[in-house]
Structures are given as C-alpha cells and as structure tokens.
Design a protein around this motif. Structure first.
Motif, PDB file in Angstrom:
ATOM      1  N   ILE A  34      -0.326  -8.326  -2.015  1.00  0.00           N
ATOM      2  CA  ILE A  34      -0.718  -7.026  -1.461  1.00  0.00           C
ATOM      3  C   ILE A  34      -0.914  -7.200   0.041  1.00  0.00           C
ATOM      4  O   ILE A  34      -1.840  -7.882   0.473  1.00  0.00           O
ATOM      5  CB  ILE A  34      -1.995  -6.498  -2.143  1.00  0.00           C
ATOM      6  N   CYS A  36       2.237  -7.708   2.739  1.00  0.00           N
ATOM      7  CA  CYS A  36       3.217  -8.803   2.860  1.00  0.00           C
ATOM      8  C   CYS A  36       3.755  -8.867   4.290  1.00  0.00           C
ATOM      9  O   CYS A  36       4.952  -8.756   4.537  1.00  0.00           O
ATOM     10  CB  CYS A  36       4.332  -8.635   1.832  1.00  0.00           C
ATOM     11  N   GLY A  40       1.033 -12.864   4.499  1.00  0.00           N
ATOM     12  CA  GLY A  40       1.415 -12.569   3.115  1.00  0.00           C
ATOM     13  C   GLY A  40       2.732 -13.234   2.746  1.00  0.00           C
ATOM     14  O   GLY A  40       2.933 -13.685   1.610  1.00  0.00           O
ATOM     15  N   TRP A  61       2.635  -1.705   2.985  1.00  0.00           N
ATOM     16  CA  TRP A  61       2.517  -0.372   3.566  1.00  0.00           C
ATOM     17  C   TRP A  61       3.751   0.027   4.365  1.00  0.00           C
ATOM     18  O   TRP A  61       4.208   1.179   4.311  1.00  0.00           O
ATOM     19  CB  TRP A  61       1.282  -0.338   4.467  1.00  0.00           C
ATOM     20  N   ASN A  62       4.299  -0.894   5.144  1.00  0.00           N
ATOM     21  CA  ASN A  62       5.415  -0.597   6.056  1.00  0.00           C
ATOM     22  C   ASN A  62       6.724  -0.495   5.242  1.00  0.00           C
ATOM     23  O   ASN A  62       7.148  -1.459   4.593  1.00  0.00           O
ATOM     24  CB  ASN A  62       5.485  -1.725   7.096  1.00  0.00           C
ATOM     25  N   THR A  98      -3.803  -8.035   3.323  1.00  0.00           N
ATOM     26  CA  THR A  98      -3.681  -6.910   4.248  1.00  0.00           C
ATOM     27  C   THR A  98      -4.534  -7.228   5.471  1.00  0.00           C
ATOM     28  O   THR A  98      -5.331  -8.176   5.446  1.00  0.00           O
ATOM     29  CB  THR A  98      -4.253  -5.633   3.606  1.00  0.00           C
ATOM     30  N   LYS A 122      -9.572 -14.365   5.350  1.00  0.00           N
ATOM     31  CA  LYS A 122     -10.664 -14.223   6.299  1.00  0.00           C
ATOM     32  C   LYS A 122     -10.286 -13.338   7.471  1.00  0.00           C
ATOM     33  O   LYS A 122      -9.142 -13.415   7.894  1.00  0.00           O
ATOM     34  CB  LYS A 122     -11.070 -15.591   6.825  1.00  0.00           C
ATOM     35  N   PRO A 123     -11.178 -12.592   8.034  1.00  0.00           N
ATOM     36  CA  PRO A 123     -12.467 -12.233   7.444  1.00  0.00           C
ATOM     37  C   PRO A 123     -12.274 -11.150   6.390  1.00  0.00           C
ATOM     38  O   PRO A 123     -11.451 -10.257   6.559  1.00  0.00           O
ATOM     39  CB  PRO A 123     -13.247 -11.711   8.645  1.00  0.00           C
ATOM     40  N   GLN A 190     -14.039 -20.645   9.430  1.00  0.00           N
ATOM     41  CA  GLN A 190     -13.607 -21.992   9.024  1.00  0.00           C
ATOM     42  C   GLN A 190     -14.775 -22.970   9.168  1.00  0.00           C
ATOM     43  O   GLN A 190     -15.033 -23.776   8.266  1.00  0.00           O
ATOM     44  CB  GLN A 190     -12.455 -22.462   9.931  1.00  0.00           C
ATOM     45  N   GLY A 379      -4.087  -5.135  11.801  1.00  0.00           N
ATOM     46  CA  GLY A 379      -2.740  -5.674  11.611  1.00  0.00           C
ATOM     47  C   GLY A 379      -1.859  -5.480  12.834  1.00  0.00           C
ATOM     48  O   GLY A 379      -2.196  -4.742  13.767  1.00  0.00           O
ATOM     49  N   ASP A 381       1.134  -4.044  13.255  1.00  0.00           N
ATOM     50  CA  ASP A 381       1.822  -2.758  13.485  1.00  0.00           C
ATOM     51  C   ASP A 381       0.959  -1.801  14.292  1.00  0.00           C
ATOM     52  O   ASP A 381       1.471  -1.007  15.081  1.00  0.00           O
ATOM     53  CB  ASP A 381       2.180  -2.089  12.146  1.00  0.00           C
TER      54      ASP A 381
HETATM   55  N1  NAD Z   1      -6.593 -17.790   7.044  1.00  0.00           N
HETATM   56  C1  NAD Z   1      -5.726 -17.824   8.034  1.00  0.00           C
HETATM   57  O1  NAD Z   1      -5.410 -18.878   8.564  1.00  0.00           O
HETATM   58  C2  NAD Z   1      -5.120 -16.535   8.520  1.00  0.00           C
HETATM   59  C3  NAD Z   1      -4.008 -16.597   9.353  1.00  0.00           C
HETATM   60  C4  NAD Z   1      -3.426 -15.398   9.742  1.00  0.00           C
HETATM   61  C5  NAD Z   1      -3.962 -14.195   9.322  1.00  0.00           C
HETATM   62  N2  NAD Z   1      -5.053 -14.174   8.517  1.00  0.00           N
HETATM   63  C6  NAD Z   1      -5.631 -12.900   8.081  1.00  0.00           C
HETATM   64  O2  NAD Z   1      -4.673 -12.220   7.276  1.00  0.00           O
HETATM   65  C7  NAD Z   1      -4.729 -10.820   7.526  1.00  0.00           C
HETATM   66  C8  NAD Z   1      -3.321 -10.311   7.815  1.00  0.00           C
HETATM   67  O3  NAD Z   1      -2.808 -10.942   8.977  1.00  0.00           O
HETATM   68  P1  NAD Z   1      -1.239 -10.958   9.284  1.00  0.00           P
HETATM   69  O4  NAD Z   1      -1.044 -11.889  10.415  1.00  0.00           O
HETATM   70  O5  NAD Z   1      -0.453 -11.181   8.040  1.00  0.00           O
HETATM   71  O6  NAD Z   1      -1.027  -9.453   9.763  1.00  0.00           O
HETATM   72  P2  NAD Z   1       0.328  -8.589   9.750  1.00  0.00           P
HETATM   73  O7  NAD Z   1       0.065  -7.368  10.553  1.00  0.00           O
HETATM   74  O8  NAD Z   1       1.486  -9.441  10.116  1.00  0.00           O
HETATM   75  O9  NAD Z   1       0.506  -8.208   8.229  1.00  0.00           O
HETATM   76  C9  NAD Z   1      -0.323  -7.317   7.538  1.00  0.00           C
HETATM   77  C10 NAD Z   1       0.564  -6.544   6.555  1.00  0.00           C
HETATM   78  O10 NAD Z   1      -0.239  -5.749   5.714  1.00  0.00           O
HETATM   79  C11 NAD Z   1       0.411  -4.473   5.561  1.00  0.00           C
HETATM   80  N3  NAD Z   1      -0.597  -3.472   5.182  1.00  0.00           N
HETATM   81  C12 NAD Z   1      -1.483  -2.819   5.999  1.00  0.00           C
HETATM   82  N4  NAD Z   1      -2.258  -1.998   5.263  1.00  0.00           N
HETATM   83  C13 NAD Z   1      -1.859  -2.140   3.976  1.00  0.00           C
HETATM   84  C14 NAD Z   1      -2.273  -1.562   2.751  1.00  0.00           C
HETATM   85  N5  NAD Z   1      -3.276  -0.692   2.699  1.00  0.00           N
HETATM   86  N6  NAD Z   1      -1.616  -1.915   1.623  1.00  0.00           N
HETATM   87  C15 NAD Z   1      -0.588  -2.791   1.652  1.00  0.00           C
HETATM   88  N7  NAD Z   1      -0.146  -3.368   2.783  1.00  0.00           N
HETATM   89  C16 NAD Z   1      -0.797  -3.063   3.922  1.00  0.00           C
HETATM   90  C17 NAD Z   1       1.043  -4.217   6.906  1.00  0.00           C
HETATM   91  O11 NAD Z   1       2.086  -3.268   6.809  1.00  0.00           O
HETATM   92  C18 NAD Z   1       1.541  -5.615   7.285  1.00  0.00           C
HETATM   93  O12 NAD Z   1       2.858  -5.865   6.813  1.00  0.00           O
HETATM   94  C19 NAD Z   1      -5.731 -10.619   8.664  1.00  0.00           C
HETATM   95  O13 NAD Z   1      -6.976 -10.228   8.149  1.00  0.00           O
HETATM   96  C20 NAD Z   1      -5.892 -11.972   9.283  1.00  0.00           C
HETATM   97  O14 NAD Z   1      -7.184 -12.194   9.786  1.00  0.00           O
HETATM   98  C21 NAD Z   1      -5.634 -15.318   8.115  1.00  0.00           C
END
Ligand code: NAD
Length: 400
Positions: A34, A36, A40, A61-62, A98, A122-123, A190, A379, A381
């Motif tokens: 959920i 991606c 994701g 979502w996108n 997400t 996280k978070p 972390q 995110g 976008d």
């Molecule tokens: N633990 C880690 O090392 C780490 C690393 C990177 C990101 N993250 C966390 O992961 C999360 C996402 O980061 P990212 O880099 O993948 O961002 P991203 O913007 O690349 O991806 C987020 C995706 O979620 C989709 N989305 C938004 N709302 C949605 C919804 N309601 N339902 C379904 N899809 C939805 C968006 O369209 C987008 O494709 C953030 O909270 C970030 O803090 C954690």
C-alpha cells in the motif's frame, strides 16, 4: 539388492517424498503493498523474491505509477487506495509505505478488514494519539503489527543486542546517543529504536535542550538539534548529543553506545563494533564480534536491491515469521517500537520548549505532535520530488 533395483527403489522413494512435500508445502502468504513509491518498490522487490510470499495486490494513489508498478511486479489487482483494495482483496500481509499522513488510515483499515500482518514505516504518524490508534487497532483485531526498514532489524544489530542481554559484557552501566538532530522524527527514530533494543528498557524520563531557537517554533522537526539526558526504566542514564558542527571528527558521529561492566557496544549505522578489555596502553580494545553470516544474501544478489538493503530483508523475514507463528515476541521491529520512538522524540521537543523541563513518559497529553519533513509527511508528488515512470519501472541504476 543389485544396482538397478537400488536406483529404482530410491527413485520411487524420492518421488514419494516430493509428493508429500508438494501436499505439505505451506501456502505462500499473500502480500499487498500500500503506497508503491520509492520505498514501497523496495519492499515489493523483496517480497517478490522470497519463497514464502507472493505479491497479490498493490494500492497506489498515483494513476500512472500504479500502472507502471503493476506491470513491473506482475500484479493485476491494482487499487487507488486501501479502501478500494479491501473491498476486493484481503491479503495475509500488508506493507503500508504511503507517506506518513496516510499510514494510519491504511493500517487501521487493514486491521479491521482482517489482514493478519500489517507493517508500516517511520515515522508512523505525527500525532501520538494516531500512533496509539494504530497500535490499538492491530491489537484489538489480532493483527501482527510490524515496523519497517529500520537499522534495529539489521542482522548484526540483533546479534549484538542478544549478546548484551545474555550478559556477555556484564551489567549495563550507561548509554549515549550521538547525532540526535536534523530530523529527529524521521532519522532519529533509528537511534531510539536501537537504544531501546540494546538496553532492553523504555525511556522513562527526558530532559532536553533544543537548538536553534527558531527550530523550536516549527511544527516539523526540520533542523532541530537535541542535547539532553534520558533516564531509562532500568535506572540507567543515557546522555544525548546533537549534531556537533565544529569539532572535526566528531561532526559526523551518529549512533548509540551502550557500555557495560566488561565492554561497550557501539552502533554507528553499520554492524555494531564491540570493545572488551583494554589494550597495552589502557585504551578500550575492539574485538572481532564474530557475527554469524547474513543468511539471506541471495535475496540481495540482483539489482535494484543493494547490499545496504540487508536490514529491509531481515525486517521482512522477521515479520513473515511473526505472521506464521502468530506472535510478535521475536519481531525485529514492531509498531510498538515505532510508537515509542515517536513518543520519545515528541517528549524531547516538548521538554526543550518548556525550558528543559524533565518530562515523564508515557506522556499524558496524547494530542502532542511533531510533523516529519514535508517529503516524509506528504510524499514526493506533493512536495516537488516526483518519481519518474522510468525509475518506478526499475530502469534506473541502484546507488550502491
Ligand atoms: N525506513 C526508511 O529507511 C525509509 C526510507 C525512505 C522512506 N521512508 C518512509 O516511507 C514513506 C514513503 O516514502 P517514499 O520515499 O516511498 O515516498 P514516495 O513519495 O516516493 O512514495 C509514496 C507513494 O505513496 C503513494 N500514496 C500516497 N498516498 C497514498 C494513499 N492514500 N494510498 C496509496 N498510495 C498512496 C504515492 O502516490 C507514492 O507513490 C515516508 O513516510 C518515508 O518517511 C522510510
């Protein structure tokens, strides 16, 4: 028995064993992703490579990215969000990645729909009450609630913690957190997760100083640097050092040290270094930690996964095991761990805002919040950092 009869007999026995195996082979766990986007897609890469799991659905979502990742991962059950997904597919496991603002809805909805194992990253939230709702929804619905891609899940970090808890280095005497600043809700999660793991304790009280002053006025954690002291539930004190800007080598020090009667374990975003005893000049001596080999390197053999995705793989492996055993007891990172990390972070900022007031945890006011960076919260976008379709299709080179 002559050779021909022997070969025929063993072939028959082998076929029978295979047949039994085929009948008894455990069903693959059906996984949904959920959200991606960038992160994701890493989760999806791991799940599709593991023999115990199959990807069955993606909620993204996108519209364009949804089509691209569906194609990339061979998934045809594609949905805009969790609400649309659970009307048609209730997977065994859901990985919610997400942006932070949308995590609560996805986790709670999955739990209520009967998903057996839910992970998030996280978070997990900005407001404490939201984190509570997520933990409680999973508990009330009997779902395993796992954390995500955290260093706490790193194979060597888990082994170092086991050695501390087995008493290899004697009683824990103290702890220190280094480099707690910049992004305490995002990256700082972390530090707090490793601190709690190594010490086997909760943070019972914090007293913190925050700088620069203007960072204390913001709703998010951008640029906030924390120095302070945490008292652990075991009575041990932990000093907290923010990012040191001026002092040469110290500048990049970031991690967690735990020192014991007979040694020190130091995590600095890699396999923890272990020191035990003193060398001829009376300095701590580093010893070979003799970590067992990482058991899942085959999963990382091909791009776009990188060596540095080791703790993503171990986090997911421990999550799968927890779902199979229907127990959170041995989860490397749990939703509870994410919630505690958020709470400590919020307590630090609150203590600093109130003039270094010592604050006891759990905090009584669950409406307190600290937003992560806009990128994490909303995110790419929505914050001008859109992932291209080529990258979402997996066509870019990995970075290491
Ligand atoms: N633990 C880690 O090392 C780490 C690393 C990177 C990101 N993250 C966390 O992961 C999360 C996402 O980061 P990212 O880099 O993948 O961002 P991203 O913007 O690349 O991806 C987020 C995706 O979620 C989709 N989305 C938004 N709302 C949605 C919804 N309601 N339902 C379904 N899809 C939805 C968006 O369209 C987008 O494709 C953030 O909270 C970030 O803090 C954690």
């Amino acid at each position: 028995m002559d050779r021909r009869t022997f070969l025929a007999a063993t072939a028959a026995a082998g076929a029978a064993a295979n047949a039994v195996q085929a009948v008894d082979a455990p069903r693959k766990l059906r996984v949904a992703i959920i959200g991606c986007g960038r992160m994701g897609q890493y989760f999806a890469e791991v799940y599709r490579r593991l023999p115990q799991t199959e990807l069955v659905a993606i909620a993204e979502w996108n519209d364009e990215r949804r089509a691209v990742v569906g194609d990339r991962f061979g998934v045809t059950a594609l949905f805009k969000d969790v609400n649309a997904m659970v009307k048609s597919v209730v997977p065994d496991m859901a990985a919610v990645i997400t942006p932070t603002r949308f995590m609560k809805e996805a986790v709670v909805k999955c739990a209520e729909a009967g998903v057996k194992g839910i992970s998030t990253d996280k978070p997990m939230a900005s407001r404490l009450a939201d984190a509570d709702d997520m933990v409680n929804a999973c508990k009330e619905n009997g779902a395993i609630f796992a954390g995500g891609n955290l260093q706490r899940a790193k194979w060597e970090v888990q082994h170092a913690a086991r050695r501390i808890h087995a008493g290899d280095f004697g009683r824990i005497l103290g702890a220190a957190v280094h480099g707690y600043g910049g992004e305490i809700s995002g990256g700082g999660c972390q530090h707090m997760s490793v601190l709690r793991l190594f010490t086997g304790a909760e943070v019972a009280e914090v007293m913190a100083w925050g700088s620069p002053p203007k960072a204390l006025l913001k709703k998010d954690d951008g640029g906030l640097n924390i120095n302070g002291r945490m008292r652990l539930s075991t009575g041990v004190d932990c000093q907290v050092f923010g990012i040191t800007q001026k002092y040469g080598d110290q500048r990049n020090r970031s991690g967690v040290d735990v020192w014991c009667e007979k040694g020190m374990v130091s995590w600095q975003w890699a396999a923890p270094r272990i020191y035990s005893g003193l060398d001829a000049r009376g300095r701590r001596e580093e010893i070979d930690p003799e970590y067992p080999a990482f058991p899942w390197s085959d999963v990382l053999a091909d791009p776009p996964l990188r060596k540095s995705d080791d703790y993503l793989v171990s986090s997911i492996q421990s999550f799968i095991k927890a779902v199979q055993l229907e127990s959170e007891a041995e989860l490397f990172v749990s939703g509870h761990d994410l919630r505690q990390a958020l709470e400590i972070t919020i307590a630090c900022k609150q203590s600093a805002v109130l003039g270094n007031l010592p604050l006891r945890l759990p905090l009584a006011d669950r409406s307190l919040f600290l937003d992560p960076s806009p990128y994490r919260m909303l995110g790419g976008d929505q914050t001008g950092n859109v992932q291209s379709n080529a990258e979402a299709a997996g066509k870019n080179k990995p970075s290491d």
